[in-house]
Design a protein around this motif. Structure first.
Motif, mmCIF file in Angstrom:
data_model
loop_
_atom_site.group_PDB
_atom_site.id
_atom_site.type_symbol
_atom_site.label_atom_id
_atom_site.label_comp_id
_atom_site.label_asym_id
_atom_site.label_seq_id
_atom_site.Cartn_x
_atom_site.Cartn_y
_atom_site.Cartn_z
ATOM 1 N N ALA A 1 26.412 80.014 6.104
ATOM 2 C CA ALA A 1 26.649 81.418 6.470
ATOM 3 C C ALA A 1 26.460 81.679 7.954
ATOM 4 C CB ALA A 1 25.731 82.326 5.667
ATOM 5 N N LEU A 2 25.772 80.800 8.655
ATOM 6 C CA LEU A 2 25.600 80.979 10.094
ATOM 7 C C LEU A 2 26.797 80.479 10.887
ATOM 8 C CD1 LEU A 2 21.843 79.946 10.450
ATOM 9 C CD2 LEU A 2 22.812 82.242 10.265
ATOM 10 N N TYR B 1 24.136 85.330 12.223
ATOM 11 C CA TYR B 1 24.812 85.601 10.951
ATOM 12 C C TYR B 1 25.763 86.787 11.079
ATOM 13 C CZ TYR B 1 25.135 87.194 6.057
ATOM 14 O OH TYR B 1 25.575 87.621 4.820
#
Length: 225
Positions: A95-96, A125
C-alpha cells in the motif's frame, strides 16, 4: 510485515484462526456509505484482508479491486469470491507503493490500514493513494481511535492469555504512531481536501469467543485534488 500478517492469516498467532479485524461481514460504516450513495465508480479496497468489504460491493455491481500485502489473505479473498460467484479482483500489493495502478480509482475504502502507519508512512500512503486515484476521487478511511484500540486490547487480553492488557508504549514501539483525528488530517494534508472527519464505530471480533465489539473510531473522507 508480509511474514507477520501471513502468519496471522494462516492461524499462526495468539488470535488462532481468525484475527480480530476479520469479522466475516462488511464494516457497518461502509455499508452505510454505500447506502448513502457515497461510493462511486471504480473502487479500491486498500488493505482488503480476506475481502469482505470488497465482496459486499462486488455483490452490488461495483468494479472492485482489493489489494493486500499478505498473499495468504489474498488467496482467502479469491476463494471467497469464487465460492460466492462474485467478480472482484484481488492482488498482492504494498500500500505504500501501489505500483501499476496509477489513475484507476474513483473511491477508496480503508478499514484499519491507515491506523497502522506512523506520521511519515501515513503521508507516503496518502501520496500512493493520490497516484492511483483520478481527480475528484474520495478516500474513505476507517481508523480505530486510541479509545477503541484500548478497549479491544483489554478485551483480547481477557480472552487470550498470551496478549498483554495494554498496548506497547508508542514512543518506544512506533514513534509517531497515533490514533487521533488530527493524525489522519495531517497525513492527508497534501493533495487531498477533507470532506468530513467524524466519530463512528469500527466492528471487531474477539476470536476466542466470537464476540463482536463496536469500537470507537474515526471515519475520514478525503477528496483528491
Amino acid at each position: 510485515m508480509t511474514e507477520v500478517f501471513d502468519a496471522v492469516y494462516r492461524g499462526e498467532s495468539p488470535f488462532g484462526k481468525r484475527p480480530p479485524w476479520d469479522i466475516g461481514t462488511p464494516q457497518p460504516a461502509f455499508v452505510a456509505l454505500e447506502e448513502a450513495g457515497r461510493i462511486t465508480g471504480a473502487v479500491l479496497d486498500a488493505g482488503c484482508g480476506t475481502g469482505e468489504d470488497a465482496l459486499h460491493l462486488a455483490g452490488k455491481g461495483y468494479a472492485v479491486t482489493g489489494l493486500d500485502l499478505s498473499p495468504t489473505a489474498i488467496a482467502l479473498a479469491r476463494d471467497k469470491a469464487g465460492e460466492r460467484g462474485l467478480d472482484a479482483v484481488f492482488e498482492v500489493a504494498d500500500a505504500l507503493e501501489l505500483t501499476g495502478y496509477e489513475g484507476r480509482f474513483d473511491t477508496v475504502l480503508d478499514s484499519g490500514l491507515a491506523h497502522t502507519f506512523e506520521a511519515g508512512r501515513l503521508r507516503v500512503y496518502a501520496a500512493a493513494l493520490h497516484r492511483v486515484c483520478r481527480p475528484g476521487a474520495v478516500a474513505h478511511i476507517l481508523s480505530i481511535s486510541d479509545q477503541g484500540a484500548a478497549r479491544m486490547q483489554a478485551r483480547l487480553a481477557e480472552a487470550i492469555e498470551e496478549i498483554p492488557a495494554q498496548l506497547p508504549d508508542d514512543d518506544a514501539a512506533a514513534p509517531g504512531l497515533e490514533r487521533s483525528s488530527g493524525h489522519l488530517r495531517s497525513g492527508f494534508a497534501d493533495g487531498w481536501t477533507v470532506e468530513s472527519l467524524t466519530e463512528t464505530r469500527m466492528r471487531g471480533i474477539v476470536p476466542a469467543t466470537s464476540e463482536l465489539l463496536d469500537l470507537h473510531a474515526w471515519l475520514g473522507s478525503f477528496r483528491r485534488d
